[in-house]
Every structure is written in structure tokens, then in C-alpha cells.
Scaffold this motif. Structure first.
Motif, mmCIF file in Angstrom:
data_model
loop_
_atom_site.group_PDB
_atom_site.id
_atom_site.type_symbol
_atom_site.label_atom_id
_atom_site.label_comp_id
_atom_site.label_asym_id
_atom_site.label_seq_id
_atom_site.Cartn_x
_atom_site.Cartn_y
_atom_site.Cartn_z
ATOM 1 N N LEU A 117 17.443 -46.071 34.147
ATOM 2 C CA LEU A 117 17.837 -47.233 33.362
ATOM 3 C C LEU A 117 18.964 -46.815 32.473
ATOM 4 N N ARG A 118 20.034 -47.373 32.628
ATOM 5 C CA ARG A 118 21.159 -46.993 31.631
ATOM 6 C C ARG A 118 21.232 -48.393 30.544
ATOM 7 N N ALA A 119 20.979 -49.498 30.559
ATOM 8 C CA ALA A 119 21.009 -50.338 29.796
ATOM 9 C C ALA A 119 20.009 -51.445 30.122
ATOM 10 N N PHE A 120 19.126 -51.775 28.850
ATOM 11 C CA PHE A 120 18.251 -52.502 28.937
ATOM 12 C C PHE A 120 17.721 -53.210 27.692
ATOM 13 N N GLU A 121 16.827 -54.233 27.541
ATOM 14 C CA GLU A 121 16.330 -54.724 26.397
ATOM 15 C C GLU A 121 14.846 -55.033 26.629
ATOM 16 N N VAL A 122 14.078 -54.541 25.421
ATOM 17 C CA VAL A 122 12.591 -54.713 25.514
ATOM 18 C C VAL A 122 12.216 -55.840 24.790
ATOM 19 N N GLN A 123 11.514 -56.613 25.408
ATOM 20 C CA GLN A 123 11.302 -58.037 24.721
ATOM 21 C C GLN A 123 9.867 -58.443 24.794
ATOM 22 N N TYR A 124 9.577 -59.365 23.798
ATOM 23 C CA TYR A 124 8.333 -59.923 23.756
ATOM 24 C C TYR A 124 8.434 -61.423 23.784
ATOM 25 N N TRP A 125 7.031 -62.288 24.180
ATOM 26 C CA TRP A 125 7.203 -63.472 24.191
ATOM 27 C C TRP A 125 6.386 -64.288 22.707
ATOM 28 N N ASN A 126 7.397 -64.913 22.031
ATOM 29 C CA ASN A 126 6.806 -65.487 20.692
ATOM 30 C C ASN A 126 6.133 -66.746 20.795
ATOM 31 N N GLY A 127 5.908 -67.256 21.933
ATOM 32 C CA GLY A 127 5.384 -68.561 22.201
ATOM 33 C C GLY A 127 6.085 -69.552 22.874
ATOM 34 N N SER A 128 7.681 -69.537 22.564
ATOM 35 C CA SER A 128 8.538 -70.365 22.996
ATOM 36 C C SER A 128 9.785 -69.811 23.630
ATOM 37 N N ALA A 129 9.872 -68.414 23.407
ATOM 38 C CA ALA A 129 11.371 -67.640 23.912
ATOM 39 C C ALA A 129 10.990 -66.110 23.759
ATOM 40 N N TRP A 130 11.744 -65.469 24.656
ATOM 41 C CA TRP A 130 11.860 -64.215 24.757
ATOM 42 C C TRP A 130 12.701 -63.531 23.461
ATOM 43 N N VAL A 131 12.199 -62.454 22.749
ATOM 44 C CA VAL A 131 12.626 -61.895 21.487
ATOM 45 C C VAL A 131 12.689 -60.235 21.753
ATOM 46 N N THR A 132 13.789 -59.738 21.294
ATOM 47 C CA THR A 132 13.959 -58.380 21.567
ATOM 48 C C THR A 132 13.168 -57.585 20.408
ATOM 49 N N VAL A 133 12.450 -56.789 20.745
ATOM 50 C CA VAL A 133 11.799 -55.983 19.675
ATOM 51 C C VAL A 133 12.773 -55.087 18.763
ATOM 52 N N PRO A 134 12.368 -54.682 17.627
ATOM 53 C CA PRO A 134 13.307 -54.168 16.696
ATOM 54 C C PRO A 134 13.847 -52.672 17.559
ATOM 55 N N ASN A 135 15.124 -52.440 17.319
ATOM 56 C CA ASN A 135 15.852 -51.554 18.167
ATOM 57 C C ASN A 135 15.675 -51.519 19.503
ATOM 58 N N GLY A 136 15.061 -52.522 20.187
ATOM 59 C CA GLY A 136 14.754 -52.609 21.563
ATOM 60 C C GLY A 136 16.074 -52.928 22.372
ATOM 61 N N SER A 137 17.191 -52.846 22.177
ATOM 62 C CA SER A 137 18.374 -52.990 23.015
ATOM 63 C C SER A 137 18.912 -51.825 23.056
ATOM 64 N N VAL A 138 19.034 -51.169 24.419
ATOM 65 C CA VAL A 138 19.393 -49.946 24.700
ATOM 66 C C VAL A 138 20.687 -49.885 25.545
ATOM 67 N N THR A 139 21.740 -49.052 25.198
ATOM 68 C CA THR A 139 22.918 -49.000 26.140
ATOM 69 C C THR A 139 23.208 -47.458 26.344
ATOM 70 N N LEU A 140 23.901 -47.084 27.298
ATOM 71 C CA LEU A 140 24.368 -45.780 27.498
ATOM 72 C C LEU A 140 23.006 -44.799 27.639
ATOM 73 N N ASN A 141 22.147 -45.046 27.947
ATOM 74 C CA ASN A 141 20.812 -44.412 27.958
ATOM 75 C C ASN A 141 20.846 -43.361 29.125
ATOM 76 N N ASN A 142 20.243 -42.215 28.670
ATOM 77 C CA ASN A 142 19.988 -41.286 29.746
ATOM 78 C C ASN A 142 18.714 -40.338 29.524
ATOM 79 N N LYS A 143 17.699 -41.148 28.746
ATOM 80 C CA LYS A 143 16.375 -40.573 28.624
ATOM 81 C C LYS A 143 15.272 -41.002 29.407
ATOM 82 N N VAL A 144 14.527 -40.422 29.996
ATOM 83 C CA VAL A 144 13.566 -40.800 30.931
ATOM 84 C C VAL A 144 12.580 -41.642 30.443
ATOM 85 N N TRP A 145 12.100 -41.385 28.982
ATOM 86 C CA TRP A 145 11.201 -41.955 28.145
ATOM 87 C C TRP A 145 11.925 -42.419 26.913
#
Length: 252
Positions: free
Chosen positions: A189-217
Motif C-alpha cells: 500500500l502506497r497511500a492510505f488513511e487509518v480511520q475510526y468511527w466516532n458515532g456519526s462519521a469516519w475520522v482519521t487517527v492522529p498521523n494516520g494519513s500515509v503517502t509514499l509508503n514503502n514499509k510493510v508494517w
């Protein structure tokens, strides 16, 4: 050849998750200089440092027994491996992966390539991706199109402070236990966001927006939040498809 020894932790040390284990080594070269010191756990590379002090913080390793070694390389590429140091990490009885299927979680996805590539393969507890194509992870079904997503619904509201996302390793037919230093070049995965449900909408966790990724983990640590579900929202992946080996959500 250079000399090298691990000074921390001491052999026989024990820890309880979650923990950051600081691994430190002394290295010297009588007829030159130290070019690098690499740290290994059970033979898998954790990190490489090129300047003293030679140290690495291993963040939240899995519970288990580990043998640590350090490999020093000098300015003429001669290497020496340190004496092994053993350590154990015990699982905190109050901390668990609530995204695990065996803990009641259910995974769904935007699309599926075929039944053997379903999202349930990404919550089976296997970070390596053993048996890819036979339940070892999720592969979306819309080539060269995005966004894709994989969602994990918990067994009720859970308080979590860590999410881990694992991409496919280059050598997916013979995967090894991933480390935070492991990189990919073919399937991840090169670009993604990690999100959680706050009860009414999806919210990105702190530092959860990733671009130009090359890490397996990719690991995401944050102030505890309470939610019923999380998802990985994917906008970029290599070689046509979004592939996710495992998603974890840890909390008390």
C-alpha cells in the motif's frame, strides 16, 4: 574485524506489553572506523544505525521469546556478530487485539478478487501472510481503481490506542515475521488513511494519513479512543490491486 557487544538489554530480561525495548550496542574498530551497526531479533533485521551511540527503540514487539544480536561493519566492510542476548516479552492480561476474528471482530471490504482473498484473512492473527490466495489476506476486486477500503467491526465499543496495518511482503510465497524496518517494492500500500468511527462519521487517527509508503508494517499510536469500528481507506497501491495482510487494533 570490528568488535561489538549488546549492552542493553541484558540476557534474560523480561518485559510486559506494551513496551518499547531500547537495544544498545558498543562497537569499535582498532584499525579503522565503524560504518554501521545492525540489530536483529530471531534473525530478522530490526534497524541499522550509522553513528554512535548505537541504539534502537523497538516499539511494541509481539509477546514472545527473542534472541537479539548486533552486527558491526567497519570501513573496509569487515563484519562481526555479537554474542546473542535472550529476552522475553509477556502479553499483558488486560491488553488484546480487538480486531481479531477470534475476539469477535468481523471484516468487510469494498470488493473482493475471489473467495480465497476475502477480508477475513486480514484479521486472522497472521502478520506474515502465510497461504496468500488461500485465506492469507485481502485482495480487492477492482484493478487499477481507487479508493478501496477494508473495515473491521468490533464486538461492541472498544477503547484502543494502537492500530497496525501490514502490506504484502515482496517474497510473499515465503514470508517472514515483519519488522518496522522492513520495506516492500512490489505489492504494498502506497497511500492510505487509518480511520475510526466516532458515532456519526469516519475520522482519521492522529498521523494516520500515509503517502509514499514503502514499509510493510505501519504502526499508529495515539491517545486512547473508544469506537465500534475502524477502516483502512486506500487511495494508492502497487501493481494494480490493494492487498492487506493484517489489520490490528490494540487496547485494554
Amino acid at each position: 574485524a570490528p568488535s561489538v557487544s549488546i549492552t542493553n538489554p541484558t540476557s534474560g530480561s523480561s518485559y510486559v506489553t506494551p513496551v518499547t525495548v531500547v537495544i544498545t550496542a558498543d562497537a569499535a574498530d582498532s584499525d579503522g572506523s565503524i560504518a554501521s551497526v545492525s540489530f536483529y531479533a530471531n534473525g530478522s533485521l530490526l534497524a541499522t544505525t550509522t553513528a554512535a551511540p548505537y541504539s534502537f527503540g523497538w516499539v511494541n514487539p509481539l509477546a514472545g521469546t527473542y534472541v537479539l544480536t548486533a552486527v558491526a561493519k567497519d570501513n573496509e566492510n569487515a563484519t562481526t556478530t555479537s554474542a546473542p542476548v535472550s529476552m522475553t516479552i509477556a502479553q499483558s492480561p488486560s491488553r488484546r487485539n480487538v480486531a481479531l476474528a477470534s475476539n469477535g471482530a468481523v471484516a468487510t471490504a469494498s470488493s473482493i478478487l475471489a473467495p480465497n482473498y476475502g477480508p477475513s484473512g486480514a484479521i486472522n492473527g497472521d502478520r506474515k501472510g502465510v497461504s496468500w490466495g488461500a485465506g492469507g489476506g485481502w485482495n480487492d476486486g477492482t484493478p487499477n481503481a481507487s479508493p478501496d477500503w477494508i473495515q473491521i467491526d468490533f464486538n461492541g465499543a472498544k477503547t484502543i490506542d494502537e492500530i497496525n496495518v501490514f502490506s504484502m511482503q515482496d517474497n510473499y510465497t515465503a514470508p517472514v515475521e515483519p519488522t518496522l524496518a522492513m520495506t516492500f517494492g512490489y505489492w504494498g500500500l502506497r497511500a492510505f488513511e487509518v480511520q475510526y468511527w466516532n458515532g456519526s462519521a469516519w475520522v482519521t487517527v492522529p498521523n494516520g494519513s500515509v503517502t509514499l509508503n514503502n514499509k510493510v508494517w505501519r504502526q499508529f499510536l495515539f491517545t486512547p479512543i473508544t469506537t465500534t469500528k475502524i477502516r483502512v481507506w486506500i487511495t494508492g497501491a502497487l501493481n494494480g490491486y490493494s492487498r492487506v495482510i493484517e489489520v490490528e487494533a490494540w487496547g485494554q
